[in-house]
Scaffold this motif. Structure first.
Motif, PDB file in Angstrom:
ATOM      1  N   THR A  69      -0.487  -4.331 -22.561  1.00  0.00           N
ATOM      2  CA  THR A  69       0.752  -3.977 -21.857  1.00  0.00           C
ATOM      3  C   THR A  69       0.487  -3.523 -20.426  1.00  0.00           C
ATOM      4  O   THR A  69       1.403  -3.111 -19.732  1.00  0.00           O
ATOM      5  N   LYS A  70      -0.783  -3.615 -19.988  1.00  0.00           N
ATOM      6  CA  LYS A  70      -1.141  -3.125 -18.661  1.00  0.00           C
ATOM      7  C   LYS A  70      -1.461  -4.274 -17.725  1.00  0.00           C
ATOM      8  O   LYS A  70      -1.941  -5.319 -18.160  1.00  0.00           O
ATOM      9  N   PRO A  71      -1.197  -4.113 -16.425  1.00  0.00           N
ATOM     10  CA  PRO A  71      -1.502  -5.172 -15.451  1.00  0.00           C
ATOM     11  C   PRO A  71      -3.004  -5.294 -15.239  1.00  0.00           C
ATOM     12  O   PRO A  71      -3.782  -4.435 -15.690  1.00  0.00           O
ATOM     13  N   PRO A  72      -3.447  -6.347 -14.571  1.00  0.00           N
ATOM     14  CA  PRO A  72      -4.877  -6.463 -14.224  1.00  0.00           C
ATOM     15  C   PRO A  72      -5.371  -5.218 -13.493  1.00  0.00           C
ATOM     16  O   PRO A  72      -4.604  -4.515 -12.813  1.00  0.00           O
ATOM     17  N   GLU A  73      -6.658  -4.948 -13.632  1.00  0.00           N
ATOM     18  CA  GLU A  73      -7.233  -3.730 -13.056  1.00  0.00           C
ATOM     19  C   GLU A  73      -7.133  -3.699 -11.531  1.00  0.00           C
ATOM     20  O   GLU A  73      -6.922  -2.642 -10.927  1.00  0.00           O
ATOM     21  N   TYR A  74      -7.299  -4.834 -10.878  1.00  0.00           N
ATOM     22  CA  TYR A  74      -7.236  -4.859  -9.417  1.00  0.00           C
ATOM     23  C   TYR A  74      -6.948  -6.275  -8.940  1.00  0.00           C
ATOM     24  O   TYR A  74      -7.095  -7.251  -9.682  1.00  0.00           O
ATOM     25  N   LEU A  75      -6.555  -6.379  -7.686  1.00  0.00           N
ATOM     26  CA  LEU A  75      -6.409  -7.657  -6.983  1.00  0.00           C
ATOM     27  C   LEU A  75      -6.909  -7.451  -5.565  1.00  0.00           C
ATOM     28  O   LEU A  75      -6.299  -6.712  -4.792  1.00  0.00           O
ATOM     29  N   ASP A  76      -8.021  -8.073  -5.242  1.00  0.00           N
ATOM     30  CA  ASP A  76      -8.612  -7.973  -3.903  1.00  0.00           C
ATOM     31  C   ASP A  76      -8.295  -9.235  -3.109  1.00  0.00           C
ATOM     32  O   ASP A  76      -8.531 -10.350  -3.576  1.00  0.00           O
ATOM     33  N   ILE A  77      -7.744  -9.053  -1.921  1.00  0.00           N
ATOM     34  CA  ILE A  77      -7.447 -10.160  -1.009  1.00  0.00           C
ATOM     35  C   ILE A  77      -8.081  -9.845   0.344  1.00  0.00           C
ATOM     36  O   ILE A  77      -7.805  -8.797   0.930  1.00  0.00           O
ATOM     37  N   THR A  78      -8.929 -10.755   0.840  1.00  0.00           N
ATOM     38  CA  THR A  78      -9.594 -10.558   2.128  1.00  0.00           C
ATOM     39  C   THR A  78      -9.475 -11.831   2.950  1.00  0.00           C
ATOM     40  O   THR A  78      -9.814 -12.922   2.474  1.00  0.00           O
ATOM     41  N   GLN A  79      -9.005 -11.700   4.175  1.00  0.00           N
ATOM     42  CA  GLN A  79      -8.890 -12.876   5.037  1.00  0.00           C
ATOM     43  C   GLN A  79     -10.239 -13.204   5.658  1.00  0.00           C
ATOM     44  O   GLN A  79     -10.951 -12.325   6.159  1.00  0.00           O
ATOM     45  N   LEU A  80     -10.607 -14.480   5.607  1.00  0.00           N
ATOM     46  CA  LEU A  80     -11.844 -14.913   6.247  1.00  0.00           C
ATOM     47  C   LEU A  80     -11.660 -14.929   7.772  1.00  0.00           C
ATOM     48  O   LEU A  80     -10.557 -15.168   8.264  1.00  0.00           O
ATOM     49  N   PRO A  81     -12.709 -14.698   8.530  1.00  0.00           N
ATOM     50  CA  PRO A  81     -12.554 -14.503   9.982  1.00  0.00           C
ATOM     51  C   PRO A  81     -12.203 -15.751  10.773  1.00  0.00           C
ATOM     52  O   PRO A  81     -11.628 -15.652  11.846  1.00  0.00           O
ATOM     53  N   GLU A  82     -12.530 -16.947  10.225  1.00  0.00           N
ATOM     54  CA  GLU A  82     -12.304 -18.142  11.043  1.00  0.00           C
ATOM     55  C   GLU A  82     -10.920 -18.739  10.802  1.00  0.00           C
ATOM     56  O   GLU A  82     -10.347 -18.624   9.732  1.00  0.00           O
ATOM     57  N   ILE A  83     -10.383 -19.369  11.831  1.00  0.00           N
ATOM     58  CA  ILE A  83      -9.127 -20.104  11.755  1.00  0.00           C
ATOM     59  C   ILE A  83      -9.425 -21.556  12.143  1.00  0.00           C
ATOM     60  O   ILE A  83     -10.125 -21.817  13.122  1.00  0.00           O
ATOM     61  N   SER A  84      -8.906 -22.510  11.380  1.00  0.00           N
ATOM     62  CA  SER A  84      -9.175 -23.911  11.670  1.00  0.00           C
ATOM     63  C   SER A  84      -8.415 -24.350  12.921  1.00  0.00           C
ATOM     64  O   SER A  84      -7.516 -23.645  13.416  1.00  0.00           O
ATOM     65  N   LEU A  85      -8.762 -25.527  13.445  1.00  0.00           N
ATOM     66  CA  LEU A  85      -8.117 -26.041  14.647  1.00  0.00           C
ATOM     67  C   LEU A  85      -6.622 -26.283  14.437  1.00  0.00           C
ATOM     68  O   LEU A  85      -5.844 -26.234  15.395  1.00  0.00           O
TER      69      LEU A  85
END
Length: 199
Positions: A69-85
Motif C-alpha cells: 500500500t506504499k509508494p516506491p521508496e524514491y524517484l531520482d531525476i537528474t538532467q544530463l549536462p549536454e543539450i543536442s543540436l
C-alpha cells in the motif's frame, strides 16, 4: 477472500500468517465461502485453508498474498549536462520499490505536450523531443506493481545548445488502498479455489 469447494464438504478451517506451510487446526468453522481481513501487514502473508467431509480433513491449500500500500521508496531525476543540436534534453532516472517492484514510468513535458513511457527496468535515460529554447517542465511518475505512485516535477531551461539548468520543485505520492493485493498460489488442490476480491 472467497472460495468454492466440493459440495460434500462439511467443515472449513483457515488462517493467515507469515509462514508458508502452516496447517489450520481441526476445529472447523462450519461451511464458509469467504472471509474478510483488515489491517493486514505489509509484505508477504500466507492464507491457508482446508476442508472436511464426512470422513476426514483434506490437505491444506497455501496461497501467498503480497500486500503493498506504499509508494516506491524514491524517484531520482537528474538532467544530463549536454543539450543536442536540435534542443533535446536528457535525464537520468532511477527508482526502487522493495515490496512489489517497479512497474513503469510516465514522463510528460509542459502539460502533456510530449508523453513517454518506460517499462524496461527501474532506471534509464529519458530523452525529450526537440524543444524550443526557454523554460520547460518535466513531470515524472513511477508506478509500482500494486498501482502506488510517486511523482516529481523538474523545471529546466533549454538555452539553445548551452549547458542546461534544472530544479526539482515538487514531489507527490499516491498510495493504493489496502485491498490492492498481489496474489499468487504456492500450492493448490482439486477442491479449493481462491479468488481475489477487490471491493
Amino acid at each position: 477472500l472467497r472460495w468454492a469447494f466440493n459440495r460434500n464438504a462439511t467443515e472449513t478451517s483457515f488462517l493467515m500468517d507469515k509462514a508458508s506451510n502452516t496447517n489450520p487446526d481441526t476445529q472447523g468453522e462450519g461451511i464458509m465461502f469467504s472471509v474478510n481481513y483488515t489491517n493486514i501487514d505489509e509484505g508477504i502473508n500466507y492464507f491457508h485453508a482446508r476442508l472436511r467431509n464426512n470422513n476426514s480433513w483434506g490437505p491444506t491449500g497455501h496461497f501467498r498474498l503480497r500486500i503493498d500500500t506504499k509508494p516506491p521508496e524514491y524517484l531520482d531525476i537528474t538532467q544530463l549536462p549536454e543539450i543536442s543540436l536540435d534542443n533535446r534534453a536528457k535525464f537520468n532516472f532511477k527508482s526502487f520499490d522493495k515490496t512489489s517492484g517497479i512497474d513503469y514510468f510516465n514522463f510528460t513535458i509542459d502539460d502533456n505536450q510530449y508523453f513517454w513511457q518506460w517499462r524496461s527496468s527501474a532506471e534509464g535515460v529519458f530523452e525529450t523531443a526537440p524543444l524550443s529554447s526557454g523554460p520547460h517542465k518535466l513531470i515524472a511518475t513511477v508506478y509500482d506493481r500494486a498501482g502506488n505512485s510517486l511523482t516529481k516535477t523538474l523545471d529546466f531551461i533549454i538555452s539553445g545548445g548551452t549547458s542546461p539548468t534544472s530544479t526539482v520543485i515538487n514531489t507527490m505520492i499516491t498510495s493504493s488502498k489496502i485491498d490492492k493485493l498481489l496474489i499468487s498460489p504456492t500450492a493448490s488442490n482439486f477442491w479449493l479455489l481462491i479468488l481475489l476480491i477487490i471491493l
